[in-house]
Write a protein that holds these residues in place. Structure first.
Motif, PDB file in Angstrom:
ATOM      1  N   ASN A   1      -6.922 -20.190 -49.101  1.00  0.00           N
ATOM      2  CA  ASN A   1      -5.600 -20.779 -48.922  1.00  0.00           C
ATOM      3  C   ASN A   1      -4.553 -19.715 -48.601  1.00  0.00           C
ATOM      4  OD1 ASN A   1      -6.178 -23.495 -49.241  1.00  0.00           O
ATOM      5  ND2 ASN A   1      -5.936 -23.431 -51.460  1.00  0.00           N
ATOM      6  N   TYR A   2      -4.613 -18.618 -49.305  1.00  0.00           N
ATOM      7  CA  TYR A   2      -3.655 -17.532 -49.094  1.00  0.00           C
ATOM      8  C   TYR A   2      -3.740 -17.024 -47.657  1.00  0.00           C
ATOM      9  CZ  TYR A   2      -1.174 -13.133 -49.823  1.00  0.00           C
ATOM     10  OH  TYR A   2      -0.284 -12.085 -49.735  1.00  0.00           O
ATOM     11  N   THR A   3      -4.958 -16.770 -47.211  1.00  0.00           N
ATOM     12  CA  THR A   3      -5.162 -16.244 -45.861  1.00  0.00           C
ATOM     13  C   THR A   3      -4.701 -17.242 -44.809  1.00  0.00           C
ATOM     14  OG1 THR A   3      -7.063 -14.974 -46.639  1.00  0.00           O
ATOM     15  CG2 THR A   3      -6.891 -15.332 -44.268  1.00  0.00           C
ATOM     16  N   GLU A   4      -5.144 -18.470 -44.926  1.00  0.00           N
ATOM     17  CA  GLU A   4      -4.792 -19.484 -43.931  1.00  0.00           C
ATOM     18  C   GLU A   4      -3.289 -19.726 -43.891  1.00  0.00           C
ATOM     19  OE1 GLU A   4      -5.699 -24.136 -42.862  1.00  0.00           O
ATOM     20  OE2 GLU A   4      -7.067 -23.044 -44.166  1.00  0.00           O
ATOM     21  N   TYR A   5      -2.690 -19.847 -45.043  1.00  0.00           N
ATOM     22  CA  TYR A   5      -1.254 -20.130 -45.091  1.00  0.00           C
ATOM     23  C   TYR A   5      -0.438 -19.010 -44.456  1.00  0.00           C
ATOM     24  CZ  TYR A   5       3.434 -20.972 -46.753  1.00  0.00           C
ATOM     25  OH  TYR A   5       4.778 -21.171 -46.810  1.00  0.00           O
ATOM     26  N   HIS A   6      -0.738 -17.785 -44.801  1.00  0.00           N
ATOM     27  CA  HIS A   6       0.062 -16.674 -44.285  1.00  0.00           C
ATOM     28  C   HIS A   6      -0.167 -16.435 -42.794  1.00  0.00           C
ATOM     29  CE1 HIS A   6       2.218 -15.536 -47.852  1.00  0.00           C
ATOM     30  NE2 HIS A   6       1.118 -15.755 -48.543  1.00  0.00           N
ATOM     31  N   GLU A   7      -1.381 -16.679 -42.311  1.00  0.00           N
ATOM     32  CA  GLU A   7      -1.612 -16.568 -40.870  1.00  0.00           C
ATOM     33  C   GLU A   7      -0.805 -17.624 -40.122  1.00  0.00           C
ATOM     34  OE1 GLU A   7      -5.778 -16.851 -40.049  1.00  0.00           O
ATOM     35  OE2 GLU A   7      -6.207 -14.876 -40.869  1.00  0.00           O
ATOM     36  N   LEU A   8      -0.858 -18.850 -40.597  1.00  0.00           N
ATOM     37  CA  LEU A   8      -0.108 -19.920 -39.948  1.00  0.00           C
ATOM     38  C   LEU A   8       1.397 -19.700 -40.047  1.00  0.00           C
ATOM     39  CD1 LEU A   8      -2.213 -23.011 -41.068  1.00  0.00           C
ATOM     40  CD2 LEU A   8      -2.073 -22.031 -38.776  1.00  0.00           C
ATOM     41  N   GLN A   9       1.832 -19.213 -41.180  1.00  0.00           N
ATOM     42  CA  GLN A   9       3.255 -18.971 -41.368  1.00  0.00           C
ATOM     43  C   GLN A   9       3.762 -17.901 -40.400  1.00  0.00           C
ATOM     44  OE1 GLN A   9       4.391 -17.225 -45.117  1.00  0.00           O
ATOM     45  NE2 GLN A   9       6.300 -18.374 -45.150  1.00  0.00           N
ATOM     46  N   GLU A  10       3.013 -16.831 -40.243  1.00  0.00           N
ATOM     47  CA  GLU A  10       3.426 -15.762 -39.331  1.00  0.00           C
ATOM     48  C   GLU A  10       3.419 -16.230 -37.873  1.00  0.00           C
ATOM     49  OE1 GLU A  10       4.815 -12.828 -40.037  1.00  0.00           O
ATOM     50  OE2 GLU A  10       4.758 -13.574 -42.090  1.00  0.00           O
ATOM     51  N   LYS A  11       2.403 -17.015 -37.494  1.00  0.00           N
ATOM     52  CA  LYS A  11       2.356 -17.546 -36.136  1.00  0.00           C
ATOM     53  C   LYS A  11       3.554 -18.459 -35.889  1.00  0.00           C
ATOM     54  CE  LYS A  11      -2.656 -17.477 -35.587  1.00  0.00           C
ATOM     55  NZ  LYS A  11      -3.870 -18.300 -35.467  1.00  0.00           N
ATOM     56  N   HIS A  12       3.852 -19.273 -36.860  1.00  0.00           N
ATOM     57  CA  HIS A  12       4.969 -20.206 -36.724  1.00  0.00           C
ATOM     58  C   HIS A  12       6.298 -19.461 -36.610  1.00  0.00           C
ATOM     59  CE1 HIS A  12       7.860 -23.300 -38.185  1.00  0.00           C
ATOM     60  NE2 HIS A  12       7.165 -24.027 -37.338  1.00  0.00           N
ATOM     61  N   LYS A  13       6.506 -18.473 -37.461  1.00  0.00           N
ATOM     62  CA  LYS A  13       7.740 -17.683 -37.403  1.00  0.00           C
ATOM     63  C   LYS A  13       7.868 -16.970 -36.056  1.00  0.00           C
ATOM     64  CE  LYS A  13       8.256 -16.455 -42.283  1.00  0.00           C
ATOM     65  NZ  LYS A  13       8.179 -15.317 -43.219  1.00  0.00           N
ATOM     66  N   ALA A  14       6.765 -16.401 -35.577  1.00  0.00           N
ATOM     67  CA  ALA A  14       6.795 -15.681 -34.303  1.00  0.00           C
ATOM     68  C   ALA A  14       7.115 -16.623 -33.151  1.00  0.00           C
ATOM     69  CB  ALA A  14       5.460 -14.980 -34.061  1.00  0.00           C
ATOM     70  N   TRP A  15       6.552 -17.820 -33.174  1.00  0.00           N
ATOM     71  CA  TRP A  15       6.810 -18.770 -32.098  1.00  0.00           C
ATOM     72  C   TRP A  15       8.269 -19.222 -32.115  1.00  0.00           C
ATOM     73  CZ3 TRP A  15       8.658 -23.502 -30.944  1.00  0.00           C
ATOM     74  CH2 TRP A  15       8.411 -23.938 -29.645  1.00  0.00           C
ATOM     75  N   ILE A  16       8.792 -19.528 -33.288  1.00  0.00           N
ATOM     76  CA  ILE A  16      10.185 -19.947 -33.400  1.00  0.00           C
ATOM     77  C   ILE A  16      11.114 -18.829 -32.920  1.00  0.00           C
ATOM     78  CG2 ILE A  16      12.026 -20.555 -35.027  1.00  0.00           C
ATOM     79  CD1 ILE A  16      10.136 -22.853 -34.452  1.00  0.00           C
ATOM     80  N   GLU A  17      10.819 -17.598 -33.286  1.00  0.00           N
ATOM     81  CA  GLU A  17      11.635 -16.459 -32.847  1.00  0.00           C
ATOM     82  C   GLU A  17      11.585 -16.311 -31.331  1.00  0.00           C
ATOM     83  OE1 GLU A  17      11.767 -11.609 -33.317  1.00  0.00           O
ATOM     84  OE2 GLU A  17      10.695 -12.800 -34.808  1.00  0.00           O
ATOM     85  N   TRP A  18      10.385 -16.427 -30.752  1.00  0.00           N
ATOM     86  CA  TRP A  18      10.232 -16.328 -29.302  1.00  0.00           C
ATOM     87  C   TRP A  18      11.010 -17.441 -28.608  1.00  0.00           C
ATOM     88  CZ3 TRP A  18       8.327 -19.758 -25.720  1.00  0.00           C
ATOM     89  CH2 TRP A  18       8.161 -19.264 -24.426  1.00  0.00           C
ATOM     90  N   TYR A  19      10.879 -18.658 -29.116  1.00  0.00           N
ATOM     91  CA  TYR A  19      11.556 -19.806 -28.515  1.00  0.00           C
ATOM     92  C   TYR A  19      13.071 -19.622 -28.553  1.00  0.00           C
ATOM     93  CZ  TYR A  19      13.045 -24.628 -27.729  1.00  0.00           C
ATOM     94  OH  TYR A  19      13.648 -25.744 -27.244  1.00  0.00           O
ATOM     95  N   ASN A  20      13.607 -19.221 -29.683  1.00  0.00           N
ATOM     96  CA  ASN A  20      15.053 -19.030 -29.806  1.00  0.00           C
ATOM     97  C   ASN A  20      15.554 -17.902 -28.911  1.00  0.00           C
ATOM     98  OD1 ASN A  20      15.392 -21.158 -31.590  1.00  0.00           O
ATOM     99  ND2 ASN A  20      15.049 -19.875 -33.375  1.00  0.00           N
ATOM    100  N   THR A  21      14.769 -16.827 -28.781  1.00  0.00           N
ATOM    101  CA  THR A  21      15.135 -15.722 -27.897  1.00  0.00           C
ATOM    102  C   THR A  21      15.162 -16.186 -26.444  1.00  0.00           C
ATOM    103  OG1 THR A  21      14.139 -14.134 -29.417  1.00  0.00           O
ATOM    104  CG2 THR A  21      14.517 -13.384 -27.162  1.00  0.00           C
ATOM    105  N   GLN A  22      14.147 -16.945 -26.048  1.00  0.00           N
ATOM    106  CA  GLN A  22      14.097 -17.454 -24.674  1.00  0.00           C
ATOM    107  C   GLN A  22      15.258 -18.398 -24.393  1.00  0.00           C
ATOM    108  OE1 GLN A  22      11.981 -16.225 -22.376  1.00  0.00           O
ATOM    109  NE2 GLN A  22      11.379 -14.898 -24.060  1.00  0.00           N
TER     110      GLN A  22
END
Length: 87
Positions: free
Chosen positions: A58-79
């Motif tokens: 759970n720890y691994t899956e959650y943190h991987e998904l969380q980081e991917k989600h944060k990175a995508w949101i940051e990329w989207y807002n920058t674009q």
């Protein structure tokens, strides 16, 4: 004479500029959703090793998904900011 008038009207019509306003595309809903729920520990598993395996997964899956989600949101807002800054 008529040809000259027609040509001048056509050229005048082409010279007018019309501002084009493009809007930034909205992100698809699945990409804006939060990560999925964590996997609960089954009731029949009572060993410490089962608990640790479940917690680790759970720890691994959650943190991987969380980081991917944060990175995508940051990329989207920058674009979006870049898009809106270009006029």
């Amino acid at each position: 004479m008529k040809k000259l008038l027609l040509i001048s009207l056509l050229l005048t019509g082409c010279a007018a500029s019309v501002p084009v306003r493009m809007s930034f595309p909205q992100a698809p809903e699945p990409l804006l959703e939060t990560s999925k729920e964590l996997i609960p520990l089954e009731a029949d598993k009572k060993k410490l090793s089962d608990l640790l395996d479940n917690a680790n997964a759970n720890y691994t899956e959650y943190h991987e998904l969380q980081e991917k989600h944060k990175a995508w949101i940051e990329w989207y807002n920058t674009q979006r900011k870049i898009f809106e800054g270009v006029k």
